[in-house]
Design a protein around this motif. Sequence first.
Motif, PDB file in Angstrom:
ATOM      1  N   ARG A 266      -0.107   2.859  17.006  1.00 16.78           N
ATOM      2  CA  ARG A 266       1.245   2.819  16.444  1.00 16.78           C
ATOM      3  C   ARG A 266       1.186   2.938  14.917  1.00 16.78           C
ATOM      4  O   ARG A 266       1.979   3.651  14.306  1.00 16.78           O
ATOM      5  N   ALA A 267       0.229   2.213  14.308  1.00 16.11           N
ATOM      6  CA  ALA A 267       0.117   2.283  12.854  1.00 16.11           C
ATOM      7  C   ALA A 267      -0.297   3.678  12.402  1.00 16.11           C
ATOM      8  O   ALA A 267       0.135   4.156  11.357  1.00 16.11           O
TER       9      ALA A 267
ATOM     10  N   HIS B 179       8.476  -3.015  26.273  1.00 12.52           N
ATOM     11  CA  HIS B 179       8.308  -1.597  25.961  1.00 12.52           C
ATOM     12  C   HIS B 179       6.940  -1.123  26.451  1.00 12.52           C
ATOM     13  O   HIS B 179       5.924  -1.744  26.147  1.00 12.52           O
TER      14      HIS B 179
ATOM     15  N   GLU C 184       8.978   6.002  20.149  1.00 14.69           N
ATOM     16  CA  GLU C 184       9.969   5.506  19.196  1.00 14.69           C
ATOM     17  C   GLU C 184       9.433   5.618  17.765  1.00 14.69           C
ATOM     18  O   GLU C 184      10.126   6.078  16.861  1.00 14.69           O
ATOM     19  N   THR C 185       8.174   5.196  17.603  1.00 15.37           N
ATOM     20  CA  THR C 185       7.561   5.265  16.280  1.00 15.37           C
ATOM     21  C   THR C 185       7.531   6.693  15.753  1.00 15.37           C
ATOM     22  O   THR C 185       7.919   6.953  14.614  1.00 15.37           O
TER      23      THR C 185
ATOM     24  N   ASP D 228       4.103   4.191  26.031  1.00 11.40           N
ATOM     25  CA  ASP D 228       4.820   5.440  25.785  1.00 11.40           C
ATOM     26  C   ASP D 228       6.080   5.187  24.958  1.00 11.40           C
ATOM     27  O   ASP D 228       6.352   5.894  23.984  1.00 11.40           O
TER      28      ASP D 228
ATOM     29  N   GLN E 213       0.933   1.437   6.507  1.00  5.83           N
ATOM     30  CA  GLN E 213       1.196   0.861   7.817  1.00  5.83           C
ATOM     31  C   GLN E 213       0.345  -0.385   7.993  1.00  5.83           C
ATOM     32  O   GLN E 213      -0.577  -0.625   7.216  1.00  5.83           O
TER      33      GLN E 213
ATOM     34  N   LEU F 170      10.976   7.829  14.784  1.00  2.25           N
ATOM     35  CA  LEU F 170      11.410   7.199  13.531  1.00  2.25           C
ATOM     36  C   LEU F 170      10.739   7.850  12.336  1.00  2.25           C
ATOM     37  O   LEU F 170      11.304   7.942  11.253  1.00  2.25           O
ATOM     38  N   GLN F 171       9.497   8.295  12.526  1.00  5.41           N
ATOM     39  CA  GLN F 171       8.780   8.903  11.419  1.00  5.41           C
ATOM     40  C   GLN F 171       9.107  10.386  11.303  1.00  5.41           C
ATOM     41  O   GLN F 171       8.496  11.103  10.512  1.00  5.41           O
TER      42      GLN F 171
ATOM     43  N   PHE G 192       6.983   4.081   4.198  1.00  7.36           N
ATOM     44  CA  PHE G 192       6.560   3.853   5.579  1.00  7.36           C
ATOM     45  C   PHE G 192       5.616   4.935   6.082  1.00  7.36           C
ATOM     46  O   PHE G 192       4.886   4.743   7.045  1.00  7.36           O
TER      47      PHE G 192
END
Lengths: 292, 250, 301
Positions: free
Chosen positions: B152-153, B97, B105-106, B100, B83, B109-110, B79
């Motif tokens: 996001r990616a 969502h 969150e992304t 922000d 992406q 998570l990373q 991940f």
Amino acid sequence: MTLLSVRNLRVTFPTRQGTFEAVRGVSFDLGRERLGVVGESGSGKSMTGRAILGLVRPPGRVTADRMELDGQSILNLPERRMRRIRGRRISMVMQDPKFSLNPVMTVGDQIMEAYRLHAGGAKHAARDKALEMLRAVQIRDPERVMAAYPHEVSGGMGQRIMIAMMLAPDPEILIADEPTSALDVSVRTEVLNIMDRLVRDRGMGLIFISHDLNLVAQFCDRVLIMYAGRIVETLAAKDLHQARHPYTQGLLNSLPRLDAPQDRLPVLQRQDAWREGDTITQSLDTEFPGGL
Amino acid sequence: MLTVENLNVWFGHPPDRVDAVQDASFTVPQGESFGLVGESGSGKSTILRAIAGLIDTWSGTIAVAGKPQSARKRDRAFFKTVQMVFQDPYASLHPRHSVDAVLSETLRLQGMDDIDRRIARLLDDVGLGRGFCFRYPHQLSGGQRQRVAIARALAAEPRLLLLDEPTSALDVSVQAEILNLLADLRAEHGLTYVMVSHDLAVVGHMCDRLAVMQAGRIVEVMGVTALRQGTAQQEYTRQLIAASRGYARA
Amino acid sequence: MNQTRRDWLLSDAPQTRAQARWGSLYQGWLTFRGNTLAMLGLIVLVLLIGMAIFAPWLAPQSPFTQDLAGRLQPPSAEHWLGTDALGRDILSRLIHGSRITLFIVGTVALIAPVIGLFIGTVAGFAGGWVDQVLMRITDIFLAFPKLILALAFVAALGASITNAVLALALTAWPPYARLARAETLTIRHADFIAAARLQGAGPLRLLVKHIWPLCVSSLIVRVALDMAGIILSAAGLGFLGLGAQPPMPEWGAMISDGRTYILDFWWVAAMPGIAIFIVSMAFNLLGDGLRDVLDPKGAKE
């Protein structure tokens, strides 16, 4: 001869922040020609089509100085009288056949119903007409398609069926709203050929609403370019690449081209002046360059 | 960077099994932009989803940065390397969502730290600016949403970006902006792209090489010069190129 | 409200997290306020809550004091809604009864949708055998008429208002589970779920952070619309003597008490009946309004 004449058409919607004008003073005449209406999303091109058909739902409001079909006003007619015009004299083909066909009726029943609703007549006459229409839109095996349900046909086939259905009552005007956007390029050509032939053979007027400039340039006779609810430029389709309005030029330039590779695509710089200002009208040799 | 060998992807079980992709092979070296073109149903998006691990019914080899991937589970490193940007920016952002919330969150998570500063930088990178940070998707235009999806990616700082028709839902003027942005990002971050599109002009503009797909099979892999000059080997490719040049009245 | 605060709330470009949140709440409030009937429902419910909180001060008399000499009095200046068979003031009993009604509604509304949401989303999201097992359990619960099942529960647990509420909650969840599962099935293949998965989000996070927020709104609407039914079921249990026990002023039990005299002394049964009717109606109107706000696809054009 002018089939449809529209002057100063406005469509407004009340919102919390005040009134929103989706269409702001659109005027044009439609003859027996292919008229392209081009613009980006939100330019009011689809709303113009809906307003002509009386399909703008409340609280939206439609006003115009004039909106005449063969010299007879069709502006804000009562729904009952509009229904008689819609389908019989002006038809519409939408972008996605999936949402326009009734999923629980066979294709044949739907075409026959559409025809009998407007023309009346016996069932077998409607059936003959439906078969004829399916053949007219190049469906090879009309008997089989008549018995099929919408989910059993492909997208291109579905769009042809829609066109057949819309053409069954022999309308004078066809409004096609992005009729080929959901189709693959190879199918697209066939669908366009069918519409092209119908305009030529039946003398129908076609309003072709699309975001695809190249397609409109190649397919239509005359083009209206819309921006923020107004027509900013009208010109003969073959001259589209010599457009004078900076918006039209900007749109054309922002398309990537196979024949002219470039590192960066020119980006359209929108200007507030385009929202107002006059329409650039090309002086045409004839009023309807496609011929009448 | 990416190797795909003898990839078969199917859906459903016999007798209703549909073979969406059959025996597809191609490699994408580091830093290249590779296009997958074909008509709808040709299996181009399916390949992309199989690479991303969003489909698990496949056989063959998918190797990312030399590391073969399993059909079932992808690890954290995957991940961080790969992406994806989706076709429809209206469907790829969670409607409840804010920008922000999506980005933080992304980043969490990373396993990133310094979240607020990174969000600001990501938004600058995709040309949105900090003012957009607290907007919800319904307050954004299509192009702005796609920029958020690209941000996001990029949050994971990936090396391979899978682009599934990233501009087909957008207006042409916005398409130009997004394509420019993607080109800039590739140059800046040294990214590798695999881009799916039905629009040959877009692929011709963005990609170095491309594979043409028909009915689940790759019919031809060609360079972009051959595409521009129309010197394709296969009849199907030539038809596709001709059709994309526009409508010629019959 | 002054213009600047309104603009701040309706801004398309909020500058802070708080502004964004308040802005979307305000948008929802404006939509809701546009629906006159829903506002009516909301006002009735606010009044009901106020009535429950201030019951001891509002009630003109004690709900329990008996006055056998003044039994079955018709509505008068002294007893606005009359008295019942034991001479108790019906208005006072109704006012105190609103606490019980709110307790029932509140508890059921807390338990049933939560169970339903959990089971439905897990089933829809996991699929496969998990889905099969959970949905078959749901089907079993659905197979029994709700009131009969509640009767069985109360009979087993013993008759009391708490047990009645518990029984109602335990029988009310299956429709919510079905609803939540259906919602989950439509969103579990959405691109934004795929995108989160590509960030390495695990199933628990996807469920809680991505799927629940989208299911909750339609559940809230459904709960508001179901409330009327729940009040009626509770009243039904009370009527059958399996809910609130005498002398508690529960509205259903009050109707039950009044039924013996319904022909000669109609107000004894009619007054609590009207109260139930008004509150049920208010919940229905509120539910309709909430649907306009929370669930735009279900709203009327």
